[in-house]
Scaffold this motif. Sequence first.
Motif, short mmCIF file in Angstrom:
data_model
loop_
_atom_site.label_atom_id
_atom_site.label_comp_id
_atom_site.label_asym_id
_atom_site.label_seq_id
_atom_site.Cartn_x
_atom_site.Cartn_y
_atom_site.Cartn_z
N LEU A 163 -24.86 -65.37 -32.81
CA LEU A 163 -23.70 -64.95 -33.60
C LEU A 163 -23.36 -65.98 -34.67
O LEU A 163 -23.02 -65.62 -35.80
N VAL A 164 -23.49 -67.26 -34.34
CA VAL A 164 -23.23 -68.30 -35.33
C VAL A 164 -24.32 -68.31 -36.40
O VAL A 164 -24.04 -68.37 -37.59
N ALA A 165 -25.56 -68.23 -35.98
CA ALA A 165 -26.68 -68.31 -36.92
C ALA A 165 -26.86 -67.06 -37.77
O ALA A 165 -27.12 -67.15 -38.97
N TRP A 166 -26.72 -65.89 -37.13
CA TRP A 166 -27.09 -64.65 -37.81
C TRP A 166 -25.97 -63.60 -37.86
O TRP A 166 -26.20 -62.47 -38.31
N SER A 167 -24.81 -63.90 -37.33
CA SER A 167 -23.67 -62.98 -37.28
C SER A 167 -23.97 -61.72 -36.47
O SER A 167 -23.27 -60.71 -36.60
N LYS A 168 -24.98 -61.77 -35.64
CA LYS A 168 -25.29 -60.68 -34.72
C LYS A 168 -26.19 -61.21 -33.62
O LYS A 168 -26.82 -62.26 -33.77
N MET A 169 -26.23 -60.48 -32.52
CA MET A 169 -27.08 -60.90 -31.40
C MET A 169 -28.48 -60.32 -31.60
O MET A 169 -28.61 -59.15 -31.95
N ASN A 170 -29.49 -61.15 -31.38
CA ASN A 170 -30.88 -60.74 -31.55
C ASN A 170 -31.68 -61.07 -30.29
O ASN A 170 -32.43 -62.02 -30.25
N PRO A 171 -31.53 -60.29 -29.20
CA PRO A 171 -32.24 -60.61 -27.96
C PRO A 171 -33.76 -60.61 -28.13
O PRO A 171 -34.47 -61.33 -27.42
N GLU A 172 -34.26 -59.84 -29.10
CA GLU A 172 -35.71 -59.80 -29.31
C GLU A 172 -36.23 -61.10 -29.92
O GLU A 172 -37.43 -61.36 -29.92
N TRP A 173 -35.35 -61.95 -30.43
CA TRP A 173 -35.74 -63.24 -31.01
C TRP A 173 -35.49 -64.39 -30.04
O TRP A 173 -35.40 -65.54 -30.46
N VAL A 174 -35.38 -64.10 -28.76
CA VAL A 174 -35.03 -65.13 -27.79
C VAL A 174 -35.95 -66.34 -27.85
O VAL A 174 -35.51 -67.47 -27.67
N GLY A 175 -37.22 -66.15 -28.13
CA GLY A 175 -38.17 -67.27 -28.18
C GLY A 175 -38.33 -67.89 -29.55
O GLY A 175 -39.14 -68.80 -29.73
N ASN A 176 -37.59 -67.43 -30.52
CA ASN A 176 -37.76 -67.91 -31.89
C ASN A 176 -36.87 -69.13 -32.16
O ASN A 176 -35.96 -69.10 -32.97
N GLU A 177 -37.15 -70.20 -31.43
CA GLU A 177 -36.34 -71.41 -31.53
C GLU A 177 -36.36 -72.02 -32.93
O GLU A 177 -35.37 -72.55 -33.39
N GLY A 178 -37.51 -71.98 -33.59
CA GLY A 178 -37.63 -72.56 -34.92
C GLY A 178 -36.67 -71.93 -35.91
O GLY A 178 -35.93 -72.62 -36.61
N LYS A 179 -36.66 -70.60 -35.96
CA LYS A 179 -35.76 -69.90 -36.89
C LYS A 179 -34.31 -70.11 -36.48
O LYS A 179 -33.45 -70.32 -37.33
N ARG A 180 -34.04 -70.06 -35.18
CA ARG A 180 -32.65 -70.23 -34.70
C ARG A 180 -32.10 -71.59 -35.12
O ARG A 180 -31.01 -71.67 -35.68
N ILE A 181 -32.82 -72.66 -34.87
CA ILE A 181 -32.29 -73.99 -35.19
C ILE A 181 -32.20 -74.20 -36.70
O ILE A 181 -31.25 -74.82 -37.18
N MET A 182 -33.14 -73.66 -37.46
CA MET A 182 -33.07 -73.78 -38.92
C MET A 182 -31.81 -73.09 -39.45
O MET A 182 -31.08 -73.64 -40.27
N ASP A 183 -31.54 -71.88 -38.95
CA ASP A 183 -30.37 -71.13 -39.42
C ASP A 183 -29.07 -71.72 -38.89
O ASP A 183 -28.05 -71.71 -39.59
N LEU A 184 -29.08 -72.25 -37.66
CA LEU A 184 -27.89 -72.94 -37.16
C LEU A 184 -27.59 -74.17 -38.01
O LEU A 184 -26.44 -74.45 -38.35
N CYS A 185 -28.63 -74.92 -38.36
CA CYS A 185 -28.43 -76.11 -39.19
C CYS A 185 -27.93 -75.75 -40.59
O CYS A 185 -27.09 -76.45 -41.15
N LYS A 186 -28.47 -74.67 -41.13
CA LYS A 186 -28.01 -74.22 -42.45
C LYS A 186 -26.51 -73.88 -42.38
O LYS A 186 -25.74 -74.26 -43.25
N TRP A 187 -26.11 -73.19 -41.31
CA TRP A 187 -24.69 -72.87 -41.12
C TRP A 187 -23.88 -74.16 -40.93
O TRP A 187 -22.82 -74.33 -41.51
#
Length: 202
Positions: A163-187
């Motif tokens: 929700l913080v990174a993408w403003s929505k829940m993405n359960p299908e991206w559960v293993g996508n740590e790289g994208k998650r941390i990049m977008d969290l850091c951008k936020w």
Amino acid sequence: MLPTRKAAVVWLSLAFERVLTAQTPLSSHAPLSFYTGVENDLGQWDLGKALAVNATGHLVFETANSLLQHWPNTRYRIGHTIVPGTIPVGTLLYHGALTGPHLPTALEWVSVEPDHSIVFCQGPIETGCWHLTLKVTRPMKVLYFDGTSGAKIPEGTMDTQDLVAWSKMNPEWVGNEGKRIMDLCKWGQKYGVNGFVRFVVV
């Protein structure tokens, strides 16, 4: 080390800001009659009546009480609380890797316990295992996600991060740590956040 030990994993940063507030005497509050719609007669409350099945209001105080604790965050692994914190100067952080010796040059995780990070550092140093100890040299602003928020399972443990990174829940991206941390850091850059704190069971 016990296999069920709970450890805090920090994305480049822990410790909580303590906010001190002044206690206000109850006598300075408005009388209950001031609050319309609030039941003033405690005799009207049915304390024997069970809560609604999906009620969560009673968990608010337990959430505040259980931040960074093993069992409450294991029992209620789907977190819902986001808490700002500060890692103080002098805090030791640890990173274990299968390749080394090197200092991470990109976004990486660190742990507040060497027992947790050593799990990722298997084998002797000659084969590439590398265990790094870091010391915080300036206060670091972090955001803590409660629950077992480092568990990579699709049942909702990463929902607050999504929700913080993408403003929505993405359960299908559960293993996508790289994208998650990049977008969290951008936020987080917009708010001066240096890192994110999550719990995992090791």
